[in-house]
Design an enzyme around this catalytic site. Structure first.
Site, PDB file in Angstrom:
ATOM      1  N   ARG A  21       0.794  -1.224  -0.047  1.00 47.42           N
ATOM      2  CA  ARG A  21      -0.102   0.055  -0.170  1.00 47.42           C
ATOM      3  C   ARG A  21       0.771   1.268   0.097  1.00 47.42           C
ATOM      4  O   ARG A  21       0.569   2.020  -0.710  1.00 47.42           O
ATOM      5  CB  ARG A  21      -0.902   0.196   1.345  1.00 47.42           C
ATOM      6  CG  ARG A  21      -1.773   1.218   1.592  1.00 47.42           C
ATOM      7  CD  ARG A  21      -2.471   1.017   2.988  1.00 47.42           C
ATOM      8  NE  ARG A  21      -3.170   2.189   3.143  1.00 47.42           N
ATOM      9  CZ  ARG A  21      -2.696   2.970   4.283  1.00 47.42           C
ATOM     10  NH1 ARG A  21      -1.565   2.916   4.405  1.00 47.42           N
ATOM     11  NH2 ARG A  21      -3.360   4.083   4.461  1.00 47.42           N
ATOM     12  N   ARG A  72       7.404 -19.291  -4.013  1.00 50.08           N
ATOM     13  CA  ARG A  72       9.103 -19.553  -3.800  1.00 50.08           C
ATOM     14  C   ARG A  72       9.295 -20.048  -5.402  1.00 50.08           C
ATOM     15  O   ARG A  72       8.763 -21.493  -5.730  1.00 50.08           O
ATOM     16  CB  ARG A  72       9.499 -20.801  -2.855  1.00 50.08           C
ATOM     17  CG  ARG A  72       9.190 -20.225  -1.449  1.00 50.08           C
ATOM     18  CD  ARG A  72       9.368 -21.106  -0.592  1.00 50.08           C
ATOM     19  NE  ARG A  72       8.773 -21.197   0.859  1.00 50.08           N
ATOM     20  CZ  ARG A  72       9.101 -20.261   1.798  1.00 50.08           C
ATOM     21  NH1 ARG A  72       9.974 -19.562   1.723  1.00 50.08           N
ATOM     22  NH2 ARG A  72       8.366 -20.406   2.925  1.00 50.08           N
ATOM     23  N   ASP A 103      15.354 -13.701   2.927  1.00 49.95           N
ATOM     24  CA  ASP A 103      16.838 -13.558   2.382  1.00 49.95           C
ATOM     25  C   ASP A 103      16.877 -14.176   0.928  1.00 49.95           C
ATOM     26  O   ASP A 103      17.690 -13.715   0.129  1.00 49.95           O
ATOM     27  CB  ASP A 103      17.845 -14.245   3.259  1.00 49.95           C
ATOM     28  CG  ASP A 103      17.271 -15.558   3.430  1.00 49.95           C
ATOM     29  OD1 ASP A 103      16.142 -15.951   3.366  1.00 49.95           O
ATOM     30  OD2 ASP A 103      18.267 -16.431   4.160  1.00 49.95           O
ATOM     31  N   ILE A 126       8.733 -13.544   8.941  1.00 52.34           N
ATOM     32  CA  ILE A 126       8.328 -13.635  10.273  1.00 52.34           C
ATOM     33  C   ILE A 126       9.582 -14.431  11.109  1.00 52.34           C
ATOM     34  O   ILE A 126       9.808 -13.982  12.383  1.00 52.34           O
ATOM     35  CB  ILE A 126       7.294 -14.678  10.663  1.00 52.34           C
ATOM     36  CG1 ILE A 126       7.330 -15.955  10.082  1.00 52.34           C
ATOM     37  CG2 ILE A 126       5.758 -14.235  10.228  1.00 52.34           C
ATOM     38  CD1 ILE A 126       6.625 -17.088  10.845  1.00 52.34           C
ATOM     39  N   ASP A 127      10.557 -14.651  10.532  1.00 51.91           N
ATOM     40  CA  ASP A 127      11.878 -15.368  10.994  1.00 51.91           C
ATOM     41  C   ASP A 127      13.021 -14.338  11.661  1.00 51.91           C
ATOM     42  O   ASP A 127      13.672 -14.720  12.679  1.00 51.91           O
ATOM     43  CB  ASP A 127      12.662 -16.097  10.267  1.00 51.91           C
ATOM     44  CG  ASP A 127      11.717 -17.300   9.514  1.00 51.91           C
ATOM     45  OD1 ASP A 127      10.928 -17.632  10.115  1.00 51.91           O
ATOM     46  OD2 ASP A 127      11.826 -17.661   8.052  1.00 51.91           O
ATOM     47  N   GLY A 185       6.833 -16.142  29.406  1.00 53.95           N
ATOM     48  CA  GLY A 185       7.183 -16.666  30.622  1.00 53.95           C
ATOM     49  C   GLY A 185       7.399 -18.322  30.479  1.00 53.95           C
ATOM     50  O   GLY A 185       7.303 -19.269  31.481  1.00 53.95           O
ATOM     51  N   GLU A 222      11.751 -24.281  15.471  1.00 53.40           N
ATOM     52  CA  GLU A 222      11.857 -25.593  14.616  1.00 53.40           C
ATOM     53  C   GLU A 222      13.296 -26.007  14.130  1.00 53.40           C
ATOM     54  O   GLU A 222      14.245 -25.092  14.185  1.00 53.40           O
ATOM     55  CB  GLU A 222      10.761 -25.121  13.336  1.00 53.40           C
ATOM     56  CG  GLU A 222      11.594 -23.921  12.506  1.00 53.40           C
ATOM     57  CD  GLU A 222      10.765 -23.638  11.329  1.00 53.40           C
ATOM     58  OE1 GLU A 222       9.715 -24.534  11.006  1.00 53.40           O
ATOM     59  OE2 GLU A 222      11.329 -22.640  10.563  1.00 53.40           O
ATOM     60  N   ARG A 243       2.610 -33.042  26.352  1.00 51.04           N
ATOM     61  CA  ARG A 243       1.885 -32.817  24.869  1.00 51.04           C
ATOM     62  C   ARG A 243       2.631 -31.900  24.267  1.00 51.04           C
ATOM     63  O   ARG A 243       3.239 -31.047  24.709  1.00 51.04           O
ATOM     64  CB  ARG A 243       0.559 -32.403  25.334  1.00 51.04           C
ATOM     65  CG  ARG A 243      -0.407 -33.157  26.120  1.00 51.04           C
ATOM     66  CD  ARG A 243      -0.747 -34.276  24.946  1.00 51.04           C
ATOM     67  NE  ARG A 243      -1.779 -35.172  25.709  1.00 51.04           N
ATOM     68  CZ  ARG A 243      -1.628 -36.391  26.479  1.00 51.04           C
ATOM     69  NH1 ARG A 243      -0.367 -36.815  26.783  1.00 51.04           N
ATOM     70  NH2 ARG A 243      -2.508 -36.988  27.020  1.00 51.04           N
ATOM     71  N   GLN A 251       0.958 -19.141  13.132  1.00 52.27           N
ATOM     72  CA  GLN A 251       1.778 -17.996  13.688  1.00 52.27           C
ATOM     73  C   GLN A 251       2.104 -16.996  12.227  1.00 52.27           C
ATOM     74  O   GLN A 251       2.725 -15.936  12.393  1.00 52.27           O
ATOM     75  CB  GLN A 251       3.030 -18.480  14.041  1.00 52.27           C
ATOM     76  CG  GLN A 251       4.101 -18.858  13.408  1.00 52.27           C
ATOM     77  CD  GLN A 251       4.853 -19.975  14.265  1.00 52.27           C
ATOM     78  OE1 GLN A 251       5.704 -19.635  14.869  1.00 52.27           O
ATOM     79  NE2 GLN A 251       4.752 -21.293  13.819  1.00 52.27           N
TER      80      GLN A 251
HETATM   81  O1  F6P Z   1      10.280 -18.041   6.135  1.00 51.39           O
HETATM   82  C1  F6P Z   1       9.210 -18.118   6.819  1.00 51.39           C
HETATM   83  C2  F6P Z   1       8.720 -19.625   7.094  1.00 51.39           C
HETATM   84  O2  F6P Z   1       7.456 -19.455   7.633  1.00 51.39           O
HETATM   85  C3  F6P Z   1       9.696 -20.285   8.157  1.00 51.39           C
HETATM   86  O3  F6P Z   1       9.716 -19.950   9.362  1.00 51.39           O
HETATM   87  C4  F6P Z   1       9.256 -21.752   7.662  1.00 51.39           C
HETATM   88  O4  F6P Z   1      10.575 -22.832   8.025  1.00 51.39           O
HETATM   89  C5  F6P Z   1       9.161 -21.640   6.381  1.00 51.39           C
HETATM   90  O5  F6P Z   1       8.756 -20.502   6.123  1.00 51.39           O
HETATM   91  C6  F6P Z   1       7.889 -22.620   5.937  1.00 51.39           C
HETATM   92  O6  F6P Z   1       7.692 -22.446   4.674  1.00 51.39           O
HETATM   93  P1  F6P Z   1       6.445 -23.069   3.821  1.00 51.39           P
HETATM   94  O7  F6P Z   1       5.544 -21.995   3.743  1.00 51.39           O
HETATM   95  O8  F6P Z   1       6.855 -23.400   2.554  1.00 51.39           O
HETATM   96  O9  F6P Z   1       5.831 -24.191   4.677  1.00 51.39           O
END
Ligand code: F6P
Length: 318
Positions: A21, A72, A103, A126-127, A185, A222, A243, A251
């Site tokens: 925007r 991608r 990146d 988000i990373d 926390g 992850e 669990r 997220q």
């Molecule tokens: O780069 C953003 C991200 O959400 C990473 O945190 C995660 O590893 C990856 O993309 C997941 O990729 P996809 O959307 O292809 O499942």
């Protein structure tokens, strides 16, 4: 510079729409014609290029995801793919592109720059794994989403005297886990930057239980270890029921926070200003200042992990 394009590439992140925007409206205010490229670099190759006006980006500032869509694109990693993309840009007389993404997206933009196309890149993932900047667009929202979800896990984990192991994203970077873990926390935070120490994790959880703690949260970034296997080990060694949950794409969606909308809007405006000056580079936000640096510099910046924050989170969980 008369015609520019804007695209989003890689994983979507909350705030991308606010950024598009800003680019469209600032571009038009600067006398430029602005095109939108759908599906990132794939759309550049396949000529999915559409004209945008001020109203095309109305009512999107509050939306997660990206209305231009994203992808991608493997073909763009080949010289033939980049050639096709450049040909399409020439067809519309587009001399500059605002590229919004992470990146991999920046590396793609570098290939366009090598072929004479000006690119102003904006970090959106988000990373938070672009280390030349303090914040990438979407990281704040994703972290808040994780914190809110942890609040829900706490309820159930306390009710059953369990350990909840929650896996979050990060693509090899522990920022989401650390920032959300400190804010929520969490009792244990597991990140790729710190060597996994199962003995220490079990000891901490057993101690917490012995001190009367009834439910615990383990936040796991992850790609560090399998949450199910970790649960088995904790259950076996500490005798506490576990669990697991993988938050995944939950997220990555959602309405962007005020912080991300601000970052996105300001970064979009700067990218347009720089393109207008025929400059290529990446916008960033470092120590409270907006910066514009070459792509190579941005990509070669090394991570300085917030070890102080990590130690504090450990100290505060009891
Ligand atoms: O780069 C953003 C991200 O959400 C990473 O945190 C995660 O590893 C990856 O993309 C997941 O990729 P996809 O959307 O292809 O499942």
């Amino acid at each position: 510079m008369e015609n520019i394009a804007v695209l989003t590439s890689g994983g979507d992140s909350p705030g991308m729409n606010a950024c598009i925007r800003a680019v469209v409206r600032c571009g038009i205010a600067n006398g430029l014609t602005v095109y939108g490229v759908q599906r990132g670099y794939a759309g550049l190759i396949n000529d999915e290029i559409i004209p945008l006006n001020e109203r095309s980006v109305g009512n999107i500032i509050q939306l997660g995801g990206t209305f231009l869509k994203t992808a991608r694109c493997k073909e763009f990693m080949t010289p033939e793919g980049v050639d096709k993309a450049v040909k399409n840009l020439r067809k519309y007389n587009i001399d500059g592109v605002v590229v919004i993404g992470g990146d991999g997206t920046f590396r793609g933009a570098n290939e366009l720059i090598k072929r004479g196309v000006k690119c102003a890149c904006i970090p959106a993932t988000i990373d938070n794994n672009l280390f030349y900047t303090d914040y990438t667009i979407g990281y704040d929202t994703a972290t808040n989403t994780v914190v809110n979800l942890i609040n829900n896990f706490r309820d159930t984990s306390l009710s059953h005297d369990r350990v909840s192991i929650i896996e979050v994203m990060g693509a090899g970077c522990g920022d989401i886990a650390l920032c959300a873990g400190l804010a929520a926390g969490a009792d244990v935070i597991i990140v790729p930057e710190i060597k996994l120490d199962i003995d220490n994790i079990c000891e901490r959880l057993s101690n917490a239980r012995n001190h009367g703690k009834e439910g615990s949260i383990v936040l796991l970034a992850e790609k560090v270890c399998d949450p199910k296997k970790l649960a088995e080990v904790i259950q076996q060694r500490c005798g506490i029921e576990c669990r697991t949950a993988i938050l995944g794409h939950l997220q990555r969606g959602g309405s962007p926070s005020a912080f991300d909308r601000n970052l996105a809007s300001r970064s979009g405006a700067i990218a347009v200003e720089r393109l207008k000056l025929e400059e290529s580079g990446v916008v960033g936000y470092k120590a409270g200042q907006y910066i514009f640096v070459p792509i190579e510099e941005a990509l070669s910046a090394k991570q300085i992990f917030d070890i102080g924050g990590y130690q504090l989170a450990q100290k505060l969980s009891f």
